[in-house]
Enzyme design. Structure first.
Site, PDB file in Angstrom:
ATOM      1  N   SER A   1       0.855  -1.178   0.000  1.00  0.00           N
ATOM      2  CA  SER A   1       0.000   0.000   0.000  1.00  0.00           C
ATOM      3  C   SER A   1       0.897   1.236   0.000  1.00  0.00           C
ATOM      4  O   SER A   1       1.762   1.367   0.864  1.00  0.00           O
ATOM      5  CB  SER A   1      -0.866  -0.048   1.259  1.00  0.00           C
ATOM      6  OG  SER A   1      -1.584   1.138   1.414  1.00  0.00           O
TER       7      SER A   1
ATOM      8  N   LYS B   1     -10.500  -7.706   6.757  1.00  0.00           N
ATOM      9  CA  LYS B   1      -9.542  -7.389   7.832  1.00  0.00           C
ATOM     10  C   LYS B   1     -10.133  -7.957   9.112  1.00  0.00           C
ATOM     11  O   LYS B   1     -11.212  -7.508   9.531  1.00  0.00           O
ATOM     12  CB  LYS B   1      -9.397  -5.884   8.004  1.00  0.00           C
ATOM     13  CG  LYS B   1      -8.634  -5.164   6.921  1.00  0.00           C
ATOM     14  CD  LYS B   1      -8.621  -3.669   7.206  1.00  0.00           C
ATOM     15  CE  LYS B   1      -7.846  -2.914   6.147  1.00  0.00           C
ATOM     16  NZ  LYS B   1      -8.091  -1.460   6.231  1.00  0.00           N
TER      17      LYS B   1
ATOM     18  N   GLU C   1     -11.135   0.826  -3.998  1.00  0.00           N
ATOM     19  CA  GLU C   1     -11.498   0.417  -2.635  1.00  0.00           C
ATOM     20  C   GLU C   1     -12.158   1.568  -1.883  1.00  0.00           C
ATOM     21  O   GLU C   1     -11.626   2.684  -1.847  1.00  0.00           O
ATOM     22  CB  GLU C   1     -10.226  -0.032  -1.914  1.00  0.00           C
ATOM     23  CG  GLU C   1     -10.459  -0.604  -0.539  1.00  0.00           C
ATOM     24  CD  GLU C   1      -9.161  -1.053   0.132  1.00  0.00           C
ATOM     25  OE1 GLU C   1      -8.090  -1.005  -0.518  1.00  0.00           O
ATOM     26  OE2 GLU C   1      -9.225  -1.439   1.300  1.00  0.00           O
TER      27      GLU C   1
ATOM     28  N   ASP D   1      -7.146   3.073  -3.333  1.00  0.00           N
ATOM     29  CA  ASP D   1      -7.904   3.047  -2.078  1.00  0.00           C
ATOM     30  C   ASP D   1      -8.193   4.485  -1.658  1.00  0.00           C
ATOM     31  O   ASP D   1      -7.275   5.269  -1.410  1.00  0.00           O
ATOM     32  CB  ASP D   1      -7.073   2.346  -0.995  1.00  0.00           C
ATOM     33  CG  ASP D   1      -7.809   2.239   0.338  1.00  0.00           C
ATOM     34  OD1 ASP D   1      -8.997   2.626   0.392  1.00  0.00           O
ATOM     35  OD2 ASP D   1      -7.193   1.779   1.315  1.00  0.00           O
TER      36      ASP D   1
ATOM     37  N   ASP E   1     -14.199  -1.946   2.098  1.00  0.00           N
ATOM     38  CA  ASP E   1     -13.332  -2.194   3.260  1.00  0.00           C
ATOM     39  C   ASP E   1     -14.086  -1.694   4.500  1.00  0.00           C
ATOM     40  O   ASP E   1     -14.807  -2.464   5.146  1.00  0.00           O
ATOM     41  CB  ASP E   1     -11.997  -1.446   3.048  1.00  0.00           C
ATOM     42  CG  ASP E   1     -11.096  -1.466   4.269  1.00  0.00           C
ATOM     43  OD1 ASP E   1     -11.351  -2.239   5.203  1.00  0.00           O
ATOM     44  OD2 ASP E   1     -10.105  -0.695   4.306  1.00  0.00           O
TER      45      ASP E   1
ATOM     46  N   LEU F   1      -2.484   2.270  -4.592  1.00  0.00           N
ATOM     47  CA  LEU F   1      -2.217   3.694  -4.373  1.00  0.00           C
ATOM     48  C   LEU F   1      -3.317   4.287  -3.512  1.00  0.00           C
ATOM     49  O   LEU F   1      -4.506   4.143  -3.822  1.00  0.00           O
ATOM     50  CB  LEU F   1      -2.188   4.454  -5.711  1.00  0.00           C
ATOM     51  CG  LEU F   1      -1.195   3.989  -6.777  1.00  0.00           C
ATOM     52  CD1 LEU F   1      -1.316   4.893  -8.010  1.00  0.00           C
ATOM     53  CD2 LEU F   1       0.236   4.018  -6.233  1.00  0.00           C
TER      54      LEU F   1
ATOM     55  N   ASN G   1     -10.241   5.347   1.010  1.00  0.00           N
ATOM     56  CA  ASN G   1     -10.607   5.490   2.428  1.00  0.00           C
ATOM     57  C   ASN G   1     -11.774   6.459   2.613  1.00  0.00           C
ATOM     58  O   ASN G   1     -11.709   7.381   3.443  1.00  0.00           O
ATOM     59  CB  ASN G   1      -9.404   5.921   3.279  1.00  0.00           C
ATOM     60  CG  ASN G   1      -8.406   4.797   3.502  1.00  0.00           C
ATOM     61  OD1 ASN G   1      -7.273   4.877   3.040  1.00  0.00           O
ATOM     62  ND2 ASN G   1      -8.828   3.738   4.188  1.00  0.00           N
TER      63      ASN G   1
END
Ligand code: NPG
Length: 365
Positions: free
Chosen positions: A132, A260, A211, A186, A236, A159, A188
């Site tokens: 990551s 996770k 993601e 990703d 996620d 990335l 977030n």
């Protein structure tokens, strides 16, 4: 017989600052759960961060949650499975629960002489490693950093992106390193549904997945987004349980899931989500939360299950730490070996832990 439990706080420096859409980290605060038994000890690592930027949980909150509400569920012979059942009466608090579950699993598997990989039903003895890559100060810097990881042997690049640091960064990496590079992004949770047309500009780069583009709570928004972009959506932060995973797949919010253990309350729940996805032909991969070797060991066992068909954020210890708290995990030909020894976690080296430890509280049963 379990005699007591210790909660150990520590801090470890990162080799380089790690910037995501929710902040920059230069060190990682750690919280370990250590179960003391007459014959063995069991360790678990709590994946919460110091601040509630990735999810609502944070380390100080997890410590309080464990001490006040979760330790009362642990008796002299409590198994991880019994703990998971009992802890259902506490809502949420997945990362706190997962840390206790991991320590109990580690204890009981050591007593039984079984590895976590065997317990979960792993089918691989090594797993492909992705890395990551944090948001960089410039595109030149990004290219340099990605080139370094590829030279190390990482098999897939993720990335971190945010509004203002996305399309051009991906374009530069794709054009520099070529079409064969396994590449994903990703966010977030940094975008909103109104950004669908913008995110569709990523389609031309043949990414494995985008993601968590939208906020954790906006599972339904991801349905609209999934229709507007060709790149597969992976969730996620939103996936906190088996039930959320099933619902998200049912409504078409995602076609890939990042598992996770800390985010879903542990390895037992992770396995349920894995089995659901395997059954439906939905690819999964194992995420990372900057774990030390303690938690990384257990993640590798999970990532060795047959449904984990995409490389995970299961990087070597050296990606994050100059010196891990355990014997380090080392990359070999782009892979990490799956631990075969009894237990779930790799235990800290005493001298290393001593350098990093901040405080320790003991709880007798
Ligand atoms: O390899 O351990 C790792 C970290 C991979 O990027 C990574 N993790 O959003 O998935 C994420 C991100 C993260 C890091 C999230 C720290 C929360 C805290």
């Amino acid at each position: 017989m379990i005699r007591g439990i210790e909660l150990i706080d520590a801090r470890i420096d990162l080799v380089s600052p790690f910037r995501t859409s929710f902040g920059t980290q230069t060190y990682r605060d750690l919280l370990f759960v250590r179960v003391l038994d007459d014959d063995v000890e069991g360790w678990g690592e709590c994946v919460a961060m110091s601040e509630p930027g990735y999810s609502s949980e944070y380390i100080d909150g997890c410590r309080a949650m464990i001490e006040r509400f979760l330790l009362p569920f642990v008796g002299p012979q409590t198994s991880a499975e019994q703990f998971v059942e009992r802890a259902k009466e506490v809502r949420g608090n997945y990362m706190a629960k997962a840390a206790v579950e991991a320590a109990l699993l580690d204890r009981q598997l050591r007593l039984a002489g079984q590895s976590l990989a065997e317990y979960l039903g792993a089918t691989k003895d090594r797993v492909a490693s992705g890395v990551s890559v944090g948001i960089q100060s410039s595109i030149d810097e990004l290219i340099k950093v990605v080139g370094g990881y590829l030279a190390d042997g990482y098999l897939r690049i993720k990335l971190k992106i945010e509004p203002g640091a996305d399309i051009e960064q991906v374009r530069a990496v794709r054009s520099t390193f070529g079409d064969d590079l396994l590449l994903q992004v990703d966010a977030n949770a940094a975008y909103s549904v109104g950004d669908a047309a913008h995110l569709a500009k990523l389609d031309e780069f043949d990414l494995l997945l985008i993601e968590q583009p939208l906020p954790e709570e906006d599972v339904v928004g991801h349905v609209d987004l999934a229709r507007a972009v060709r790149t597969p959506i992976c969730l996620d932060e939103s996936i906190t349980s088996y039930e959320v995973a099933r619902g998200a797949l049912d409504i078409g919010a995602c076609s890939i899931i990042n598992i996770k253990p800390g985010r879903v309350g542990g390895f037992i729940e992770s396995k349920r989500i894995h089995d659901l996805c395997l059954d439906r032909g939905v690819p999964v991969w194992c995420g990372g939360m900057l774990e030390t070797g303690v938690g990384r060991a257990a993640n590798l066992a999970l990532a060795a299950l047959p449904g984990f068909t995409l490389p995970g954020d299961t990087s070597a210890s050296s990606r994050y730490f100059a010196e891990d708290v355990t014997e380090p995990f080392v990359l070999e030909g782009g892979h990490l070996g799956v631990p075969t020894e009894p237990g779930a976690s790799r235990h800290p080296l005493a001298a290393q832990l001593e350098k990093m430890e901040v405080r320790r509280t003991s709880h007798h049963l």
